[in-house]
Enzyme design. Structure first.
Site, PDB file in Angstrom:
ATOM      1  N   HIS A  53      48.891  49.561  31.131  1.00  0.00           N
ATOM      2  CA  HIS A  53      48.164  50.702  31.711  1.00  0.00           C
ATOM      3  C   HIS A  53      48.267  50.652  33.231  1.00  0.00           C
ATOM      4  N   ASP A  84      68.490  70.154  52.202  1.00  0.00           N
ATOM      5  CA  ASP A  84      68.224  69.348  51.013  1.00  0.00           C
ATOM      6  C   ASP A  84      67.772  68.001  51.529  1.00  0.00           C
ATOM      7  N   TRP A  96      48.345  43.659  35.635  1.00  0.00           N
ATOM      8  CA  TRP A  96      49.437  44.295  36.396  1.00  0.00           C
ATOM      9  C   TRP A  96      49.835  43.426  37.589  1.00  0.00           C
ATOM     10  N   SER A 125      64.854  51.901  42.837  1.00  0.00           N
ATOM     11  CA  SER A 125      64.627  53.339  42.863  1.00  0.00           C
ATOM     12  C   SER A 125      63.750  53.738  44.040  1.00  0.00           C
ATOM     13  N   SER A 126      62.630  53.029  44.223  1.00  0.00           N
ATOM     14  CA  SER A 126      61.724  53.525  45.265  1.00  0.00           C
ATOM     15  C   SER A 126      62.244  53.197  46.652  1.00  0.00           C
ATOM     16  N   HIS A 157      48.624  44.921  48.725  1.00  0.00           N
ATOM     17  CA  HIS A 157      47.697  45.728  49.497  1.00  0.00           C
ATOM     18  C   HIS A 157      48.374  46.939  50.135  1.00  0.00           C
ATOM     19  N   GLU A 160      50.721  48.417  48.974  1.00  0.00           N
ATOM     20  CA  GLU A 160      50.956  49.285  47.823  1.00  0.00           C
ATOM     21  C   GLU A 160      49.775  50.238  47.587  1.00  0.00           C
ATOM     22  N   TYR A 186      47.893  51.546  49.736  1.00  0.00           N
ATOM     23  CA  TYR A 186      47.964  52.643  50.696  1.00  0.00           C
ATOM     24  C   TYR A 186      49.175  53.531  50.434  1.00  0.00           C
ATOM     25  N   SER A 189      45.302  67.143  54.053  1.00  0.00           N
ATOM     26  CA  SER A 189      45.346  67.690  55.405  1.00  0.00           C
ATOM     27  C   SER A 189      46.064  69.034  55.476  1.00  0.00           C
ATOM     28  N   HIS A 232      42.179  39.646  51.039  1.00  0.00           N
ATOM     29  CA  HIS A 232      40.851  40.041  50.535  1.00  0.00           C
ATOM     30  C   HIS A 232      40.848  40.154  49.005  1.00  0.00           C
ATOM     31  N   HIS A 233      42.029  40.058  48.392  1.00  0.00           N
ATOM     32  CA  HIS A 233      42.056  39.998  46.930  1.00  0.00           C
ATOM     33  C   HIS A 233      41.917  38.553  46.447  1.00  0.00           C
ATOM     34  N   THR A 284      40.169  55.114  58.651  1.00  0.00           N
ATOM     35  CA  THR A 284      39.940  55.958  57.479  1.00  0.00           C
ATOM     36  C   THR A 284      38.756  56.882  57.733  1.00  0.00           C
ATOM     37  N   LYS A 303      39.736  59.840  59.644  1.00  0.00           N
ATOM     38  CA  LYS A 303      40.342  60.892  58.830  1.00  0.00           C
ATOM     39  C   LYS A 303      39.271  61.713  58.135  1.00  0.00           C
ATOM     40  N   ARG A 332      36.267  41.762  34.330  1.00  0.00           N
ATOM     41  CA  ARG A 332      37.274  42.715  33.877  1.00  0.00           C
ATOM     42  C   ARG A 332      38.261  42.022  32.942  1.00  0.00           C
TER      43      ARG A 332
HETATM   44  C1  HEA Z   1      46.946  54.280  39.313  1.00  0.00           C
HETATM   45  C2  HEA Z   1      46.225  54.957  38.674  1.00  0.00           C
HETATM   46  C3  HEA Z   1      45.307  54.755  37.512  1.00  0.00           C
HETATM   47  C4  HEA Z   1      44.830  55.802  36.788  1.00  0.00           C
HETATM   48  C5  HEA Z   1      45.129  57.267  36.982  1.00  0.00           C
HETATM   49  C6  HEA Z   1      43.958  55.224  35.808  1.00  0.00           C
HETATM   50  C7  HEA Z   1      43.269  55.988  34.858  1.00  0.00           C
HETATM   51  C8  HEA Z   1      42.327  55.474  33.964  1.00  0.00           C
HETATM   52  N1  HEA Z   1      41.970  54.155  33.819  1.00  0.00           N
HETATM   53 FE1  HEA Z   1      42.788  52.588  34.806  1.00  0.00          FE
HETATM   54  N2  HEA Z   1      43.597  51.021  35.813  1.00  0.00           N
HETATM   55  C9  HEA Z   1      44.509  51.086  36.819  1.00  0.00           C
HETATM   56  C10 HEA Z   1      45.024  52.242  37.392  1.00  0.00           C
HETATM   57  C11 HEA Z   1      44.742  53.538  36.954  1.00  0.00           C
HETATM   58  N3  HEA Z   1      43.915  53.854  35.930  1.00  0.00           N
HETATM   59  C12 HEA Z   1      44.883  49.754  37.238  1.00  0.00           C
HETATM   60  C13 HEA Z   1      45.875  49.395  38.340  1.00  0.00           C
HETATM   61  C14 HEA Z   1      44.148  48.880  36.437  1.00  0.00           C
HETATM   62  C15 HEA Z   1      44.147  47.342  36.478  1.00  0.00           C
HETATM   63  C16 HEA Z   1      44.983  46.786  35.391  1.00  0.00           C
HETATM   64  C17 HEA Z   1      44.828  45.310  35.309  1.00  0.00           C
HETATM   65  O1  HEA Z   1      43.696  44.811  35.230  1.00  0.00           O
HETATM   66  O2  HEA Z   1      45.849  44.628  35.332  1.00  0.00           O
HETATM   67  C18 HEA Z   1      43.336  49.702  35.556  1.00  0.00           C
HETATM   68  C19 HEA Z   1      42.432  49.179  34.620  1.00  0.00           C
HETATM   69  C20 HEA Z   1      41.571  49.960  33.863  1.00  0.00           C
HETATM   70  C21 HEA Z   1      40.486  49.435  33.095  1.00  0.00           C
HETATM   71  C22 HEA Z   1      40.054  47.982  33.025  1.00  0.00           C
HETATM   72  C23 HEA Z   1      40.759  47.307  31.920  1.00  0.00           C
HETATM   73  C24 HEA Z   1      40.390  45.860  31.847  1.00  0.00           C
HETATM   74  O3  HEA Z   1      39.970  45.275  32.841  1.00  0.00           O
HETATM   75  O4  HEA Z   1      40.571  45.327  30.752  1.00  0.00           O
HETATM   76  C25 HEA Z   1      39.888  50.506  32.466  1.00  0.00           C
HETATM   77  C26 HEA Z   1      38.714  50.406  31.572  1.00  0.00           C
HETATM   78  O5  HEA Z   1      38.025  51.300  31.338  1.00  0.00           O
HETATM   79  C27 HEA Z   1      40.618  51.689  32.859  1.00  0.00           C
HETATM   80  C28 HEA Z   1      40.337  52.970  32.435  1.00  0.00           C
HETATM   81  C29 HEA Z   1      41.004  54.108  32.873  1.00  0.00           C
HETATM   82  C30 HEA Z   1      40.733  55.438  32.363  1.00  0.00           C
HETATM   83  C31 HEA Z   1      39.735  55.798  31.306  1.00  0.00           C
HETATM   84  C32 HEA Z   1      41.572  56.287  33.060  1.00  0.00           C
HETATM   85  C33 HEA Z   1      41.655  57.795  32.881  1.00  0.00           C
HETATM   86  O6  HEA Z   1      41.613  58.407  34.141  1.00  0.00           O
HETATM   87  C34 HEA Z   1      42.897  58.179  32.123  1.00  0.00           C
HETATM   88  C35 HEA Z   1      42.871  59.636  31.759  1.00  0.00           C
HETATM   89  C36 HEA Z   1      44.098  60.089  31.040  1.00  0.00           C
HETATM   90  C37 HEA Z   1      44.201  60.242  29.717  1.00  0.00           C
HETATM   91  C38 HEA Z   1      43.091  59.894  28.834  1.00  0.00           C
HETATM   92  C39 HEA Z   1      45.466  60.701  29.060  1.00  0.00           C
HETATM   93  C40 HEA Z   1      45.651  62.175  28.990  1.00  0.00           C
HETATM   94  C41 HEA Z   1      45.198  62.836  27.773  1.00  0.00           C
HETATM   95  C42 HEA Z   1      45.868  62.922  26.606  1.00  0.00           C
HETATM   96  C43 HEA Z   1      47.107  62.157  26.315  1.00  0.00           C
HETATM   97  C44 HEA Z   1      45.366  63.766  25.572  1.00  0.00           C
HETATM   98  C45 HEA Z   1      44.778  63.068  24.427  1.00  0.00           C
HETATM   99  C46 HEA Z   1      43.365  62.771  24.718  1.00  0.00           C
HETATM  100  C47 HEA Z   1      42.377  62.779  23.806  1.00  0.00           C
HETATM  101  C48 HEA Z   1      42.629  63.121  22.366  1.00  0.00           C
HETATM  102  C49 HEA Z   1      40.966  62.447  24.205  1.00  0.00           C
HETATM  103  N4  HEA Z   1      41.636  51.327  33.708  1.00  0.00           N
HETATM  104  C1  HEA Z   2      44.434  54.073  46.657  1.00  0.00           C
HETATM  105  C2  HEA Z   2      44.159  52.861  46.542  1.00  0.00           C
HETATM  106  C3  HEA Z   2      43.142  52.057  47.308  1.00  0.00           C
HETATM  107  C4  HEA Z   2      42.559  52.305  48.522  1.00  0.00           C
HETATM  108  C5  HEA Z   2      42.768  53.473  49.462  1.00  0.00           C
HETATM  109  C6  HEA Z   2      41.679  51.195  48.767  1.00  0.00           C
HETATM  110  C7  HEA Z   2      40.909  51.080  49.915  1.00  0.00           C
HETATM  111  C8  HEA Z   2      40.147  49.961  50.243  1.00  0.00           C
HETATM  112  N1  HEA Z   2      39.947  48.849  49.466  1.00  0.00           N
HETATM  113 FE1  HEA Z   2      40.674  48.574  47.582  1.00  0.00          FE
HETATM  114  N2  HEA Z   2      41.632  48.165  45.852  1.00  0.00           N
HETATM  115  C9  HEA Z   2      42.520  48.982  45.193  1.00  0.00           C
HETATM  116  C10 HEA Z   2      42.966  50.213  45.618  1.00  0.00           C
HETATM  117  C11 HEA Z   2      42.611  50.807  46.832  1.00  0.00           C
HETATM  118  N3  HEA Z   2      41.715  50.304  47.722  1.00  0.00           N
HETATM  119  C12 HEA Z   2      42.957  48.371  43.968  1.00  0.00           C
HETATM  120  C13 HEA Z   2      43.949  48.957  42.968  1.00  0.00           C
HETATM  121  C14 HEA Z   2      42.292  47.152  43.876  1.00  0.00           C
HETATM  122  C15 HEA Z   2      42.318  46.127  42.746  1.00  0.00           C
HETATM  123  C16 HEA Z   2      43.591  45.451  42.523  1.00  0.00           C
HETATM  124  C17 HEA Z   2      43.488  44.522  41.356  1.00  0.00           C
HETATM  125  O1  HEA Z   2      42.907  43.429  41.517  1.00  0.00           O
HETATM  126  O2  HEA Z   2      43.953  44.878  40.254  1.00  0.00           O
HETATM  127  C18 HEA Z   2      41.480  47.055  45.094  1.00  0.00           C
HETATM  128  C19 HEA Z   2      40.706  45.941  45.390  1.00  0.00           C
HETATM  129  C20 HEA Z   2      40.059  45.765  46.591  1.00  0.00           C
HETATM  130  C21 HEA Z   2      39.472  44.526  47.001  1.00  0.00           C
HETATM  131  C22 HEA Z   2      39.489  43.212  46.222  1.00  0.00           C
HETATM  132  C23 HEA Z   2      38.376  43.146  45.267  1.00  0.00           C
HETATM  133  C24 HEA Z   2      38.449  41.933  44.440  1.00  0.00           C
HETATM  134  O3  HEA Z   2      39.326  41.831  43.582  1.00  0.00           O
HETATM  135  O4  HEA Z   2      37.607  41.066  44.649  1.00  0.00           O
HETATM  136  C25 HEA Z   2      38.911  44.746  48.247  1.00  0.00           C
HETATM  137  C26 HEA Z   2      38.202  43.707  49.042  1.00  0.00           C
HETATM  138  O5  HEA Z   2      38.144  43.751  50.204  1.00  0.00           O
HETATM  139  C27 HEA Z   2      39.181  46.120  48.588  1.00  0.00           C
HETATM  140  C28 HEA Z   2      38.794  46.723  49.785  1.00  0.00           C
HETATM  141  C29 HEA Z   2      39.184  47.998  50.173  1.00  0.00           C
HETATM  142  C30 HEA Z   2      38.826  48.579  51.465  1.00  0.00           C
HETATM  143  C31 HEA Z   2      37.957  47.969  52.524  1.00  0.00           C
HETATM  144  C32 HEA Z   2      39.438  49.802  51.499  1.00  0.00           C
HETATM  145  C33 HEA Z   2      39.397  50.762  52.662  1.00  0.00           C
HETATM  146  O6  HEA Z   2      40.672  51.253  52.949  1.00  0.00           O
HETATM  147  C34 HEA Z   2      38.459  51.907  52.421  1.00  0.00           C
HETATM  148  C35 HEA Z   2      38.216  52.697  53.681  1.00  0.00           C
HETATM  149  C36 HEA Z   2      37.418  53.966  53.465  1.00  0.00           C
HETATM  150  C37 HEA Z   2      36.130  54.140  53.753  1.00  0.00           C
HETATM  151  C38 HEA Z   2      35.281  53.040  54.285  1.00  0.00           C
HETATM  152  C39 HEA Z   2      35.441  55.448  53.486  1.00  0.00           C
HETATM  153  C40 HEA Z   2      35.490  56.456  54.609  1.00  0.00           C
HETATM  154  C41 HEA Z   2      34.973  55.978  55.900  1.00  0.00           C
HETATM  155  C42 HEA Z   2      33.864  56.473  56.510  1.00  0.00           C
HETATM  156  C43 HEA Z   2      33.081  57.582  55.959  1.00  0.00           C
HETATM  157  C44 HEA Z   2      33.530  55.872  57.836  1.00  0.00           C
HETATM  158  C45 HEA Z   2      32.261  55.116  57.921  1.00  0.00           C
HETATM  159  C46 HEA Z   2      32.263  53.918  57.062  1.00  0.00           C
HETATM  160  C47 HEA Z   2      31.803  52.712  57.425  1.00  0.00           C
HETATM  161  C48 HEA Z   2      31.333  52.374  58.789  1.00  0.00           C
HETATM  162  C49 HEA Z   2      31.707  51.631  56.393  1.00  0.00           C
HETATM  163  N4  HEA Z   2      39.869  46.715  47.571  1.00  0.00           N
HETATM  164 CU   LIG Z   3      43.678  45.442  49.061  1.00  0.00          CU
END
Ligand code: HEA
Ligand code: HEA
Ligand SMILES: [Cu+2]
Ligand code: CUA
Lengths: 372, 284, 540
Positions: free
Chosen positions: C76, C105, C141, C168-169, C252, C254, C256, C267, C301-302, C327, C330, C449
């Protein structure tokens, strides 16, 4: 702070029917956990305030400056003053968060000055605790029966959070944990104590806690460690120092009694009984109760040449593990000669393997080269 | 084209080569996974994938060369090629950076840590040293590679090849085709020589020093870094060889020779990586 | 030099049948391929998410054995990240960049095709891996070693799939960068070009910088698995934590890579429907660049619970918190864009507003996580799952929905159904929050999790989340239906369906001509790509 905390804890643990619905961190029972709790409360208040203020402005604008309400756009697109303000203010807020956080981090990291040390080793999928100063050590396994997990029997109150042998510690003493692991990374997490620390194979990491009140505190392995990651709970049983001493003495006595006579010659029936128990504790996760394993991942032990043929190779793989696949660990360091002899005998006679062969503890001792 | 702005940019016709290339990589990926796990089908798939890939490269680059000869590429296209090659080399830099990062981490952090006081609990007789000689996973003793034998000679070879390729470039811009041809040919020769020497070095390491991929932190970083570098030398040599053949066929002129320059850039990049390797893998 | 005579046979014809897609060199066709591919992957990953949520509806093992559950979680994550979100942004970039900056293009049209056609084989490798002995990769993942050295063949397939997706990417990103740097029409200067172009440029830079690092680290997992190396094994002097350092150096940035293009899209949409120019264009550019640069310095921080020294924890904590500043800039600029506007609420605008609100919720929980002392409690709990679904689903995914609705008229020449679009938005908004908000509580209360079964006190919120997930998923069918229906039956779209839109693509007829800007126009441009005047430009 403590009043506010009591308020938060009370507010966030609403009771619904049989189970409390908990909305916040669990009530803290150590100094560190209290610090973390308060820090989290602070962050929650600040971030919620930011959210409310920022989006109040946005929704005001969305409402007042609607086209539908006839609002005409004003085409400004720059203003250095406000841009500087909204860069500096968030920065200051962050400094305000980082300041108390720094203090807590330094506390979390001051692991020395301990009253006692326990070595914690993560195994797939159980924990081992060794009281380094006391020469006491034991494994701690999930105690929830398999049938409850498979919905065949009722789930108790502490479903999945119960173990056969909890970690017993005295209250009021600074306990230092040295963590490591045997196979993959695990993480030792007990929320009420406020600690989580990865246990990394081949490396030693440390952390500490000091519990104020006797009680039972539960947690789980927090780092994905394979198939049964969800099934390796942690239970900490904190007792008043006197009670703890009593437990320790009993534990030592039991260990002395359990060692028994290393040269004793066992009967097949006794070995099978003991072997089955030890097999179910240690091997069943992979090789399954019926010995058939999981095709593709864990081999079957039924009728294979290894298990029905060459005894020395069989003892070798159990004692030293597999060279090819690290999942099959070396069990020599983990289990006693008697247990290993019993398990191997069990494997060679259960599930229709019926070789009739017996392995005695002294055979294992010989295979170890007379050592350990 | 100086002076007049180019208004038309070359967009190629639909082409099946990419799809062929995708199929090739699919076969390679699946084949490698199967082969590594001892599934019989794997080897065949690998060979098939590799053949398709080679076929694709011939076809695709053939198209590009024909387009180039037909005069389809002008200043703007040339500019695109330059940017693209630059960014491609940047991606390669990051690839090597990851492995150098690993080397530094192992040497500065993990090996010393494994030997420190708190790890006496796990490894009572571990000695933190580089090259690492003790450790539960290091079953067979080995010797480290010394810097001042073959590696030093190889450094000289690569440095000279950097010179020859530059000489060839001068020849090209000045219209001296002879100098161009022998400069390039010399570079290809030196590249090949380097590879032969490295093969020899590996044989020496494996048989006389007992140094293998599995020789702990030293062996793994040694082979990973020098191995990937060697692969890049091989690739660079092949590219230079193709360019050389084209030179012999009369392709390129003083203004129009980006393929040559791209090969030269790549070659210099491979050179620089080698110097870093020489310092951090062999010498220090 | 006589460039105008350089026309080519066949190039001007519009290819038909299969070869139009299989051999495509047209950026619009390739963009379309990317978008459909990523939507398919979104459904695939979504079905896996439903598998996860179904198992977690009740305590006890209902549907899957733990091993298969872990495979579902892992795939997933991988499929959503590499199969759905990243290709969708690349698809958008393919469709829009040439139109926005006046290029004929993408710079390398043929390589562009390869970038796309590498993805289906890679996806196939991932999906096939469910069928091999031992099943698909089940190490999460993040593929942490040494767990990932234990798996069966599925892990090797995953590693090779990652290699292919990486190639690819990287090629896709080189194409984007070169197109933007080299093919802008005269007048379209860097500090005038649209924010989406800026976002794509910086994202592409991040991809080229970190994808090779990911390829490197999974290669080391491969050699540890099969060739006896000890990169992530202390026995030979390696270190499991080393894997995490290298992975998160990729990981990380990734996240962004999945956020910056979303910022770019928003925007465009907010100014259009506020009928006002983007506030603080220059500071938006600088903020985006600072986020990208900072993203290289915060990876650990992870890893706060791996037991690094206090100084390292403090450094990574401070650096991470700092990202909130750009951020925030923005977010504030977006709100200032709305301020005193003349705002209307078409579907793209609704998704964009939803994005700003919910992304901020995710950002604020991110800041909470960045405070190392608190992260010790929350790391690897459902709080993290809540955090990243707020930024990924309500962030990246919502921005993509906004983009598809916004540019659909330009791409297809037809209008989508506004009624269904609004339904899709409100439905998604509600069920998204029902699904993911309770996960904050679960995490705080101590639910780890990646577990297939849980203690009884976590039951209620898991039930709510599972119901939410199924409803949310169902709502995505509204979107699919709307698109399919509108492609055939939608009202014909005018060249500029949105009153406030002012970038170059809206100067073209709808649908955009197959070959646009074959000769570049002369442009007079304002900030954020606003077109003030235009001469020339040949299409057919
Ligand atoms: C990048 C984008 C992304 C997106 C879009 C989503 C979308 C969703 N994610 Fe996911 N998720 C991740 C990225 C994302 N996730 C990542 C990186 C992890 C960590 C993996 C890891 O731990 O290694 C994670 C892990 C994660 C967990 C934790 C699993 C665990 O720790 O064991 C869960 C649990 O609820 C979850 C739920 C969902 C759900 C409910 C959606 C929903 O938004 C999905 C909605 C879409 C659909 C449901 C499909 C479309 C509909 C159909 C096909 C029609 C049929 C439907 C019906 C008949 C009802 N995700
Ligand atoms: C689109 C993807 C995305 C983005 C944009 C971010 C944005 C941020 N993430 Fe997140 N992060 C993930 C995707 C993302 N993250 C994923 C996938 C994981 C889990 C990976 C895994 O383990 O599987 C993760 C996990 C993760 C962790 C690790 C957690 C853990 O495993 O223990 C941390 C810890 O620092 C973190 C921090 C942040 C911070 C500080 C930002 C900042 O960039 C956020 C900045 C934005 C704001 C703060 C809001 C707007 C700001 C204001 C309104 C200004 C005023 C605010 C203040 C003064 C506070 N993220
Ligand atoms: Cu990070
Ligand atoms: Cu042990 Cu998870």
């Amino acid at each position: 702070m403590s009043l506010l905390r009591a308020f938060m804890v009370g507010l966030t643990v609403a009771s619904t029917g049989a189970h409390a619905v908990q909305l916040n961190l669990p009530a803290p029972v150590t100094e560190i956990a209290r610090d973390v709790y308060d820090l989290h409360t602070l962050l929650l208040v600040i971030t919620a305030a930011i959210f409310v203020v920022v989006f109040a402005v946005m929704f005001y604008s969305l409402f007042r400056h609607r086209k539908a309400a006839g609002h005409k756009a004003r085409l400004f697109h720059e203003n250095t003053t406000v841009e500087v303000i909204w860069t500096v203010i968030p920065f200051l807020i962050l400094v305000g968060m980082a300041w108390p956080a720094t203090r807590v981090i330094l506390d979390q990291k001051s692991t020395r000055g301990e009253d006692m040390t326990i070595k914690v080793t993560g195994y797939q999928w159980k924990w081992r605790y060794d009281y380094l100063d006391e020469k006491v050590g034991f494994m701690s396994h999930l105690a929830t029966p398999r049938t409850a997990i498979e919905n065949g029997s009722a789930k108790g109150d502490h479903y999945l959070l119960e173990v056969d042998e909890p970690l017993v510690v005295p209250t009021g003493k600074k306990v230092r944990l040295l963590l490591t692991a045997n196979d993959v990374i695990h993480a030792w997490w007990v929320p009420a104590l406020g600690i989580k620390q990865d246990a990394i194979p081949g490396f030693v990491r440390d952390t500490w806690f000091k519990v104020d009140q006797p009680g039972i505190y539960r947690g789980q392995c927090a780092e994905l460690c394979g198939k049964d990651h969800g099934f390796m709970p942690i239970v900490v049983d904190a007792r008043a120092p006197a009670d703890y001493e009593q437990w320790l003495a009993a534990k030592k006595a039991a260990a002395a009694a359990g060692a028994g006579d290393p040269d004793k010659v066992w009967s097949l029936a006794d070995l099978m009984a003991r072997g089955e128990k030890a097999y179910l504790q240690n091997c069943v996760a992979c090789h399954q109760a019926n010995g058939k394993g999981i095709p593709g991942a864990f081999p079957s032990l039924v009728g294979t040449p290894m298990v029905t043929g060459d005894l020395a190779a069989h003892i070798d793989i159990v004692l030293h593990g597999s060279k090819k696949n690290p999942a099959m660990a070396a069990w020599g360091p983990q289990l006693s000669d008697t247990d290993l002899a019993a398990i191997i005998t069990y494997e060679r006679n259960a599930w229709g393997n019926n070789t009739g062969q017996l392995v005695q503890p002294k055979d294992i001792r010989a295979a170890r080269g007379g050592k350990g | 084209m100086e002076g007049t702005r180019q208004t038309h940019y070359f967009v190629p016709d639909p082409s099946y080569w990419p799809l062929v290339g995708a199929i090739a990589l699919f076969c390679l990926g699946l084949g490698a996974a199967l082969a590594i796990n001892g599934v019989a089908l794997g080897g065949g798939l690998l060979v098939t994938g590799a053949s398709i890939l080679v076929y694709m490269l011939f076809g695709w680059f053939g198209d590009v060369i024909r387009e180039s000869l037909a005069g389809r590429y002008h200043g703007k296209e040339d500019h695109s090629f330059r940017w693209a090659m630059g960014w491609f080399i940047f991606s390669e830099v990051m690839f090597f950076a990851a492995f150098f990062g690993v080397l530094f981490y192992v040497r500065v952090i993990s090996v010393p840590e494994l030997g420190n006081f708190s790890h006496k609990l796990l490894y009572p007789d571990f000695e933190a040293a580089w090259p690492l000689s003790t450790g539960p996973g290091i079953t067979a003793p080995y010797e480290a590679m010394s810097a001042w034998g073959l590696p030093a000679i190889n450094t000289l070879i690569l440095l000279s090849s950097g010179v020859t390729v530059t000489v060839a470039h001068w020849g090209l811009v000045k219209g001296k085709r002879g100098q161009l041809a022998w400069g390039l040919g010399g570079t290809v020769l030196l590249g090949t020589l380097f590879l032969v020497m490295q093969g020899w070095e590996y044989a020496h390491a494996l048989h006389e020093l007992n140094l293998t991929f599995a020789s702990g932190a030293y062996g793994m970083t040694f082979y990973m870094l020098t191995g990937f570098h060697g692969l890049h030398v091989l690739l660079g040599t092949v590219i230079l060889f193709v360019v050389w053949m084209r030179v012999l066929k009369g392709h390129f002129d003083a203004e129009h020779h980006f393929a040559f320059e791209a090969a030269a850039w790549y070659w210099h990049f491979v050179d620089v990586v080698w110097l870093l390797l020489f310092v951090f893998v062999y010498w220090l | 030099m006589a460039v105008v005579t350089d026309t080519e046979q066949g190039h001007h014809a519009r290819p038909r049948g299969w070869s139009r897609w299989l051999a495509a060199t047209n950026h619009k066709d390739i963009g379309t391929l990317y978008l459909w591919f990523s939507f398919t992957m979104f459904l695939t990953g979504g079905v896996m998410a439903l598998g996860i949520r179904a198992e977690l509806f009740q305590p006890g093992l209902q549907f899957w054995q733990p091993d298969l559950f872990n495979q579902l979680t892992t795939l997933h994550g991988l499929i959503m990240v590499f199969g759905a979100i990243m290709p969708a942004f690349t698809g958008m970039a393919n469709w829009l960049l040439p139109l926005m900056i006046g290029a004929p293009d993408m710079a390398f049209a043929r390589m562009n095709n390869w970038s796309f056609w590498l993805l289906p084989p890679a996806a196939l490798l991932l999906i096939v891996s469910f069928a091999v002995p031992g099943g698909a990769a089940s190490a999460g993942w993040t593929l942490y070693a040494p767990l990932s050295t234990q798996m069966g063949m599925g892990m090797d397939l995953t590693i090779f799939a990652i290699h292919i997706m990486g190639i690819s990417s990287i090629m896709g990103s080189i194409n984007i960068i070169v197109t933007i740097l080299n093919l802008r029409a005269p007048g379209m200067t860097l500090m005038k070009m649209p924010m989406f172009a800026w976002a794509s440029l910086i994202t592409a830079y991040l991809i080229i910088a970190v994808m090779p690092v990911l390829a490197g680290v999974v290669t080391m997992v491969l050699t540890d698995r099969h060739f006896g190396t000890h990169f992530f094994n202390a026995a030979g002097g390696g270190d499991p934590v080393l894997y995490q350092h290298v992975f998160w150096f990729f990981g990380h940035p990734e996240v962004y890579i999945m956020a910056l293009p979303a910022f770019g899209i928003v925007s465009h949409i907010l100014p259009t429907f506020a009928r006002k120019p983007l506030f603080g264009y220059a500071s938006m550019v600088y903020a985006t660049s600072s986020i990208a640069l900072l993203s290289f310095m915060v990876w650990a921080h992870h890893m706060f619970t791996t037991g690094m020294p206090a100084t390292a924890q403090l450094f990574f904590m401070y650096a991470t918190m700092l990202i909130a500043v750009p951020t925030g800039v923005k977010v504030f600029n977006w709100i200032a864009t709305l301020w005193q506007g003349s705002i209307s609420f078409e579907t793209p605008m609704l998704f964009a507003i939803g994005f700003v609100c919910l992304f901020t919720v995710g950002g604020l929980s991110g800041v909470t996580l960045s405070v190392a002392a608190v992260d010790i409690q929350l790391q690897d709990s459902y709080y993290v799952v809540a955090h990243f679904h707020y930024v990924l689903v309500a962030g990246a995914l919502f921005s993509l929905f906004a983009a598809v609705y916004y540019w659909f008229p330009k791409m297809s020449g037809r209008m989508y159904s506004e009624r269904l679009g609004k339904l899709h938005f409100w439905w998604s908004l509600v069920w998204f929050n029902v699904t993911f908000f309770p996960m904050h509580f679960l995490g705080l209360a101590g639910m780890p999790r990646r577990i297939p079964d849980y203690a009884l006190q976590f039951t209620s919120f898991n039930e709510i989340a599972s119901v939410g997930a199924f409803c949310f998923g169902l709502g995505q069918l509204i979107f699919l239906y709307n698109i399919l229906w509108s492609l055939r039956r939608g009202d014909p779209a005018p060249a500029k369906p949105w009153e406030g839109a002012d970038t170059l693509e809206w100067q073209l007829p709808s649908p955009a001509p197959y070959h646009s800007f074959v000769e570049a126009p002369e442009l007079e441009v304002g900030e954020n790509g606003a077109i003030r005047g235009m001469k020339g430009g040949v299409h057919h």
